[in-house]
Design a protein around this motif. Structure first.
Motif, PDB file in Angstrom:
ATOM      1  N   SER A 130       0.818  -1.217   0.000  1.00 21.75           N
ATOM      2  CA  SER A 130       0.000   0.000   0.000  1.00 21.75           C
ATOM      3  C   SER A 130       0.852   1.268   0.000  1.00 21.75           C
ATOM      4  N   ASP A 131       1.974   1.244   0.722  1.00 18.72           N
ATOM      5  CA  ASP A 131       2.830   2.440   0.757  1.00 18.72           C
ATOM      6  C   ASP A 131       3.422   2.736  -0.619  1.00 18.72           C
ATOM      7  N   HIS A 132       3.813   1.709  -1.327  1.00 17.21           N
ATOM      8  CA  HIS A 132       4.367   1.908  -2.675  1.00 17.21           C
ATOM      9  C   HIS A 132       3.265   2.359  -3.639  1.00 17.21           C
ATOM     10  N   PHE A 133       2.065   1.852  -3.438  1.00 16.52           N
ATOM     11  CA  PHE A 133       0.940   2.295  -4.257  1.00 16.52           C
ATOM     12  C   PHE A 133       0.640   3.772  -4.009  1.00 16.52           C
ATOM     13  N   PHE A 134       0.683   4.177  -2.749  1.00 21.88           N
ATOM     14  CA  PHE A 134       0.447   5.587  -2.432  1.00 21.88           C
ATOM     15  C   PHE A 134       1.553   6.464  -3.013  1.00 21.88           C
ATOM     16  N   ALA A 135       2.778   5.943  -3.045  1.00 20.72           N
ATOM     17  CA  ALA A 135       3.886   6.705  -3.631  1.00 20.72           C
ATOM     18  C   ALA A 135       3.644   6.955  -5.119  1.00 20.72           C
ATOM     19  N   ILE A 136       2.996   6.004  -5.795  1.00 23.31           N
ATOM     20  CA  ILE A 136       2.661   6.205  -7.215  1.00 23.31           C
ATOM     21  C   ILE A 136       1.670   7.353  -7.364  1.00 23.31           C
ATOM     22  N   LEU A 137       0.633   7.348  -6.538  1.00 20.85           N
ATOM     23  CA  LEU A 137      -0.366   8.422  -6.607  1.00 20.85           C
ATOM     24  C   LEU A 137       0.257   9.774  -6.267  1.00 20.85           C
ATOM     25  N   GLU A 138       1.147   9.763  -5.293  1.00 21.09           N
ATOM     26  CA  GLU A 138       1.814  11.012  -4.910  1.00 21.09           C
ATOM     27  C   GLU A 138       2.688  11.534  -6.041  1.00 21.09           C
ATOM     28  N   ALA A 139       3.389  10.626  -6.723  1.00 23.67           N
ATOM     29  CA  ALA A 139       4.218  11.037  -7.857  1.00 23.67           C
ATOM     30  C   ALA A 139       3.353  11.554  -9.003  1.00 23.67           C
ATOM     31  N   ALA A 140       2.192  10.942  -9.195  1.00 24.36           N
ATOM     32  CA  ALA A 140       1.296  11.392 -10.264  1.00 24.36           C
ATOM     33  C   ALA A 140       0.803  12.812 -10.014  1.00 24.36           C
ATOM     34  N   MET A 141       0.494  13.121  -8.758  1.00 25.21           N
ATOM     35  CA  MET A 141      -0.009  14.455  -8.439  1.00 25.21           C
ATOM     36  C   MET A 141       1.103  15.494  -8.345  1.00 25.21           C
ATOM     37  N   SER A 142       2.348  15.047  -8.322  1.00 22.22           N
ATOM     38  CA  SER A 142       3.469  15.992  -8.283  1.00 22.22           C
ATOM     39  C   SER A 142       3.949  16.372  -9.678  1.00 22.22           C
ATOM     40  N   SER A 143       3.256  15.895 -10.690  1.00 24.13           N
ATOM     41  CA  SER A 143       3.646  16.212 -12.062  1.00 24.13           C
ATOM     42  C   SER A 143       3.472  17.704 -12.334  1.00 24.13           C
ATOM     43  N   THR A 144       4.294  18.208 -13.234  1.00 23.93           N
ATOM     44  CA  THR A 144       4.199  19.627 -13.582  1.00 23.93           C
ATOM     45  C   THR A 144       2.946  19.928 -14.397  1.00 23.93           C
ATOM     46  N   THR A 145       2.389  18.910 -15.019  1.00 22.75           N
ATOM     47  CA  THR A 145       1.164  19.088 -15.804  1.00 22.75           C
ATOM     48  C   THR A 145      -0.049  18.948 -14.896  1.00 22.75           C
ATOM     49  N   SER A 146      -0.999  19.849 -15.028  1.00 25.12           N
ATOM     50  CA  SER A 146      -2.197  19.802 -14.202  1.00 25.12           C
ATOM     51  C   SER A 146      -3.022  18.560 -14.524  1.00 25.12           C
ATOM     52  N   CYS A 147      -3.676  18.030 -13.499  1.00 30.29           N
ATOM     53  CA  CYS A 147      -4.481  16.821 -13.706  1.00 30.29           C
ATOM     54  C   CYS A 147      -5.751  17.102 -14.501  1.00 30.29           C
ATOM     55  N   THR A 148      -6.058  18.374 -14.736  1.00 32.42           N
ATOM     56  CA  THR A 148      -7.214  18.722 -15.569  1.00 32.42           C
ATOM     57  C   THR A 148      -6.807  19.111 -16.986  1.00 32.42           C
ATOM     58  N   ASP A 149      -5.547  18.927 -17.315  1.00 33.88           N
ATOM     59  CA  ASP A 149      -5.090  19.224 -18.670  1.00 33.88           C
ATOM     60  C   ASP A 149      -5.768  18.268 -19.656  1.00 33.88           C
ATOM     61  N   PRO A 150      -6.238  18.763 -20.782  1.00 33.84           N
ATOM     62  CA  PRO A 150      -6.951  17.882 -21.726  1.00 33.84           C
ATOM     63  C   PRO A 150      -6.143  16.680 -22.189  1.00 33.84           C
TER      64      PRO A 150
END
Length: 319
Positions: A130-150
């Motif tokens: 679970s900790d490694h899975f959460f690290a994936i989500l955290e890395a995804a949200m730390s991207s420079t591209t906004s999560c609402t980008d088309p």
């Protein structure tokens, strides 16, 4: 009178009348018997000949060609997809670490997010991963591209929608963070849709989330943010100063009280008051951490909801 032939003769006797009735009944019975006999003869003539048992026997197929009478059914072709994996926990962790290193790259996000969804559906997210899975989500949200980008909005929506199925393996702090990310990645992208039904449904969900928040003013939010920031900075500074000051003092006291170093060899019973005080300190520290986490989660949740409200305000069109 002279025309009556029976005049002057005695009346017929009763016995004669009985004999006449008996003869009539015998004649009637004989007629019925003849009718039954004729009908039975007609039925015998109409009935078919009996079927021989040998004619009902089925010929057995020869052993050389057993499928003459009973041909085998053609095997059905089925298309099956493999949705599970037999990978060990170590292999899953290694895969998650690789995904976490690539998912923050916008050009690789689509492929990496699909791999994460496959891991979730395969049941690879467990307590040990679970900790490694959460690290994936955290890395995804730390991207420079906004999560609402088309270019990546749909992939973010799919990823964090699927992540809800693995939320049970996360701790309280991680679940709170996942809730905040879900508002940013799922709710925000739903508000960007052109479907009026989806927009209305998402707006209702957003309204319910706002209604569930405690009532607060703008000043409260400012004070809360400032307090959390000050406490974090002061706590880090105090810990560093205490470690730098207390360490030499403890070494000097230890040298003075035990110059020969024999205290470590002598067993001694722990002080009950010290143990009680230690438990109280641990409980107080845990309670303080829970309060800080609640404040942090409330602040992050409000920020995410405000972002969604801004998107909804831009998308809303009056007739």
């Amino acid at each position: 009178m002279g025309d009556n032939l029976f005049e002057g003769l005695p009346p017929p006797s009763q016995q004669q009348q009985l004999e006449e009735k008996k003869e009539e009944e015998q004649g009637r019975d004989q007629n019925l018997l003849s009718l039954k006999t004729s009908s039975s003869n007609d039925n015998k003539e109409a009935s078919p000949n009996p079927v021989l048992k040998s004619a009902l026997k089925r010929h057995k197929p020869t052993e050389s060609n057993p499928e003459v009478y009973f041909p085998a059914a053609a095997p059905e072709k089925r298309l099956r997809f493999k949705t599970t994996t037999d990978a060990s926990e170590t292999q899953v962790i290694e895969a998650m670490q690789k995904i976490a290193s690539h998912i923050k790259n916008p050009t690789k996000f689509a492929k990496a997010s699909k791999l994460v969804i496959q891991l979730i559906k395969a049941g690879s997210v467990k307590a040990g991963t679970s900790d490694h899975f959460f690290a994936i989500l955290e890395a995804a949200m730390s991207s420079t591209t906004s999560c609402t980008d088309p270019s990546v909005g749909g992939d973010y929506h799919s990823l964090f929608s699927a992540a809800q199925d693995a939320a049970e393996y996360l701790n309280k702090k991680q679940k709170n963070q996942l809730t905040v990310w879900t508002f940013r990645a799922v709710v925000a992208n739903d508000l960007l849709t052109d479907d009026s039904f989806v927009f209305s449904k998402t707006a209702s969900r957003l309204k319910d989330a706002i209604s569930s928040l405690p009532i607060a003013t703008e000043d409260d939010d400012i004070d809360e943010a400032a307090t959390l920031k000050d406490e974090t900075e002061i706590g880090n500074d105090d810990d560093n100063n205490k470690e730098a000051i207390v360490a030499p003092a403890e070494e000097n006291k230890k040298d003075e009280s035990d110059p020969f170093g024999l205290d470590a060899l002598i067993p001694r019973s722990g002080n009950k008051d010290d143990r009680t005080k230690g438990k109280k300190d641990v409980a107080a520290k845990s309670r303080k951490e829970d309060e800080e986490e609640t404040k942090r989660f409330l602040k992050s949740q409000r920020e995410a909801l405000i972002t969604c409200l801004e998107i909804a305000a831009r998308r809303y069109k009056t007739p």
